[in-house]
Design a protein around this motif. Structure first.
Motif, mmCIF file in Angstrom:
data_model
loop_
_atom_site.group_PDB
_atom_site.id
_atom_site.type_symbol
_atom_site.label_atom_id
_atom_site.label_comp_id
_atom_site.label_asym_id
_atom_site.label_seq_id
_atom_site.Cartn_x
_atom_site.Cartn_y
_atom_site.Cartn_z
ATOM 1 N N LEU A 77 0.363 -1.257 0.230
ATOM 2 C CA LEU A 77 -0.177 0.043 0.262
ATOM 3 C C LEU A 77 0.903 1.007 0.105
ATOM 4 O O LEU A 77 0.520 2.620 -1.015
ATOM 5 N N HIS A 78 1.891 1.143 0.474
ATOM 6 C CA HIS A 78 2.516 2.434 0.651
ATOM 7 C C HIS A 78 3.738 2.811 -0.096
ATOM 8 O O HIS A 78 3.771 3.425 -0.717
ATOM 9 N N LEU A 79 4.224 1.231 -0.973
ATOM 10 C CA LEU A 79 4.807 1.672 -2.489
ATOM 11 C C LEU A 79 3.975 2.111 -3.462
ATOM 12 O O LEU A 79 4.307 2.756 -4.356
ATOM 13 N N ILE A 80 2.934 1.542 -3.426
ATOM 14 C CA ILE A 80 2.129 1.920 -4.531
ATOM 15 C C ILE A 80 0.865 3.875 -4.036
ATOM 16 O O ILE A 80 1.859 4.465 -5.292
ATOM 17 N N GLY A 81 1.084 3.914 -3.330
ATOM 18 C CA GLY A 81 0.317 5.316 -2.811
ATOM 19 C C GLY A 81 1.300 6.562 -3.633
ATOM 20 O O GLY A 81 1.716 7.497 -4.007
ATOM 21 N N ILE A 82 3.044 5.636 -2.603
ATOM 22 C CA ILE A 82 4.025 6.801 -3.052
ATOM 23 C C ILE A 82 4.311 7.297 -4.786
ATOM 24 O O ILE A 82 4.865 7.847 -5.300
ATOM 25 N N THR A 83 4.810 6.085 -4.779
ATOM 26 C CA THR A 83 5.067 5.537 -6.686
ATOM 27 C C THR A 83 4.194 6.012 -7.418
ATOM 28 O O THR A 83 4.450 6.930 -8.386
ATOM 29 N N ALA A 84 2.995 6.116 -7.085
ATOM 30 C CA ALA A 84 2.158 6.480 -7.654
ATOM 31 C C ALA A 84 1.927 8.442 -7.711
ATOM 32 O O ALA A 84 1.460 8.757 -8.949
ATOM 33 N N PHE A 85 2.133 8.720 -6.504
ATOM 34 C CA PHE A 85 1.865 10.381 -6.824
ATOM 35 C C PHE A 85 3.306 10.936 -7.468
ATOM 36 O O PHE A 85 3.559 11.441 -8.111
ATOM 37 N N PHE A 86 4.359 10.398 -6.710
ATOM 38 C CA PHE A 86 6.034 10.667 -7.754
ATOM 39 C C PHE A 86 5.927 10.348 -8.671
ATOM 40 O O PHE A 86 6.533 10.691 -9.725
ATOM 41 N N ILE A 87 5.337 9.002 -9.586
ATOM 42 C CA ILE A 87 5.675 8.797 -10.691
ATOM 43 C C ILE A 87 5.255 8.825 -11.677
ATOM 44 O O ILE A 87 5.545 9.661 -12.736
ATOM 45 N N ALA A 88 3.807 7.777 -11.531
ATOM 46 C CA ALA A 88 2.405 8.155 -12.283
ATOM 47 C C ALA A 88 2.282 9.855 -12.970
ATOM 48 O O ALA A 88 0.926 10.228 -13.971
ATOM 49 N N TRP A 89 2.469 10.716 -11.493
ATOM 50 C CA TRP A 89 1.541 12.029 -11.668
ATOM 51 C C TRP A 89 2.927 12.112 -12.057
ATOM 52 O O TRP A 89 3.004 13.915 -13.596
ATOM 53 N N LEU A 90 3.808 13.354 -10.719
ATOM 54 C CA LEU A 90 4.420 14.688 -11.197
ATOM 55 C C LEU A 90 5.420 14.172 -12.178
ATOM 56 O O LEU A 90 5.589 14.941 -13.402
ATOM 57 N N ALA A 91 6.171 12.579 -12.047
ATOM 58 C CA ALA A 91 7.187 12.819 -12.499
ATOM 59 C C ALA A 91 6.779 12.629 -14.346
ATOM 60 O O ALA A 91 7.155 13.528 -15.032
ATOM 61 N N ASN A 92 5.787 12.101 -14.335
ATOM 62 C CA ASN A 92 4.734 12.241 -15.686
ATOM 63 C C ASN A 92 4.794 13.559 -16.329
ATOM 64 O O ASN A 92 5.351 14.309 -17.341
#
Length: 343
Positions: free
Chosen positions: A52-67
């Motif tokens: 859960l924690h890794l999903i939330g962090i990577t979704a915010f950091f990578i799928a949203w902000l990084a893109n």
């Protein structure tokens, strides 16, 4: 953890590819086309996580902000392009993957220089950590608490968690690079209006990304259609909230893998509409009448909290975030105990 390491290895490879494509291809549509595979991978990246924690962090950091940052970078805009000199590869990685922004001009020592958006010293961060631990103990008795009280704890918990996470990310980059970083929060509890809260105090990295990717292009689009710039501002503000709502729905979809019920989207639609109306009223009044600061702060935070408890934070319950978080903490504790025993 194995899937996490493998997935992040592909992220590093993708960013290396992006970095060197930019060395060979000038900014513009051609560079954007070459980077599209990276954008696609970053969107599916959170599905490779199970925690859960890794999903939330990577979704915010990578799928949203990084893109969003990479799209801006392809066009020669945004935090990856706005520095006077090209970023080194390690700093490119950090700015791409983490919700940080390099500060272009030095600020006095009394400014928000810790990356967390406030002048908080170590003691205040320790207090925040202690409160998070206390909340985890209180959650054990949540069945005895009113639903709104539990959701209020979620709200405070979310703010403290984001402050600590973003400050830690900024501190890590500062230690590695020696670069000063822009703040991520600016005491949102002191906001005197919705415009002030969303635009200048809450999660400034998201605001800084949405402004060049959504708000400013919409202003230019509406102006090109012959609309006055002042008028163009209103639909641009509202549509920026729409995009933010969609991205938050996507993050919760990654976390819960549930069909959206669109309450989170409605939270941003309501706040976007009211912020737009507020801006229009301010423009009309033009400073002739202003609420006392104390009242405006209560009204602002009260409105955000009421709409959040009504529409946003119930998604935490629907995605079963609390129980899953506790299970992960227990699992980590078991692993730590095994490691300690083996040593």
């Amino acid at each position: 953890m194995v899937s996490f390491i493998e997935a992040w290895g592909l992220v590093m490879f993708s960013l290396c590819y992006t970095f060197y494509v930019a060395k060979l291809v000038p900014k513009g549509i051609k560079r954007l086309i070459l980077i599209i595979p990276v954008l696609f991978y970053f969107f599916i990246f959170p599905f490779l996580m199970s925690s859960l924690h890794l999903i939330g962090i990577t979704a915010f950091f990578i799928a949203w902000l990084a893109n969003f940052k990479i799209v801006l970078f392809a066009l020669g805009l945004g935090p990856l392009s706005s520095n006077p000199r090209p970023l080194s590869l390690p700093i490119f990685f950090a700015v791409s993957c983490l919700p940080i922004n390099i500060q272009l001009s030095p600020k006095p020592p009394t400014s928000h220089s810790n990356g967390g958006g406030s002048t908080d010293g170590p003691l205040k961060y320790i207090i925040k950590v202690a409160l998070l631990v206390l909340f985890s103990k209180v959650y054990a008795y949540k069945t005895n608490l009113p639903e709104k009280a539990v959701l209020t704890l979620y709200a405070i918990h979310t703010y403290f968690f984001l402050v600590l996470m973003l400050a830690a990310a900024a501190a890590l980059v500062r230690a590695m690079s020696g670069l000063e970083l822009e703040p991520q929060f600016n005491k949102p509890y002191l906001a005197t209006s919705l415009q002030n809260f969303w635009g200048r105090r809450w999660n400034l990295m998201v605001t800084g990304i949405l402004r060049p990717t959504v708000y400013e292009p919409l202003i230019q689009l509406f102006s090109a259609w012959g609309q006055p710039r002042d008028w163009s501002r209103y639909p641009a503000v509202f549509l920026t909230f729409v995009v933010s709502g969609l991205m938050h729905e996507l993050v919760f979809f990654y976390i819960g893998r549930l069909r959206p019920d669109w309450k989170v989207m409605w939270f941003f639609l309501v706040n976007g509409f009211c912020t737009t109306v507020e801006i229009a009223i301010k423009k009309t009044i033009n400073g002739r009448w202003i609420l006392p600061t104390a009242i405006s702060r209560v009204l602002t935070i009260g409105f955000v909290m009421v709409t959040g408890l009504w529409l946003f934070f119930p998604e935490f319950t629907r995605c079963n975030i609390l129980e899953r978080s506790i299970d992960e903490y227990v699992a980590i504790g078991r692993v730590a105990a095994r490691i300690k025993k083996s040593i």
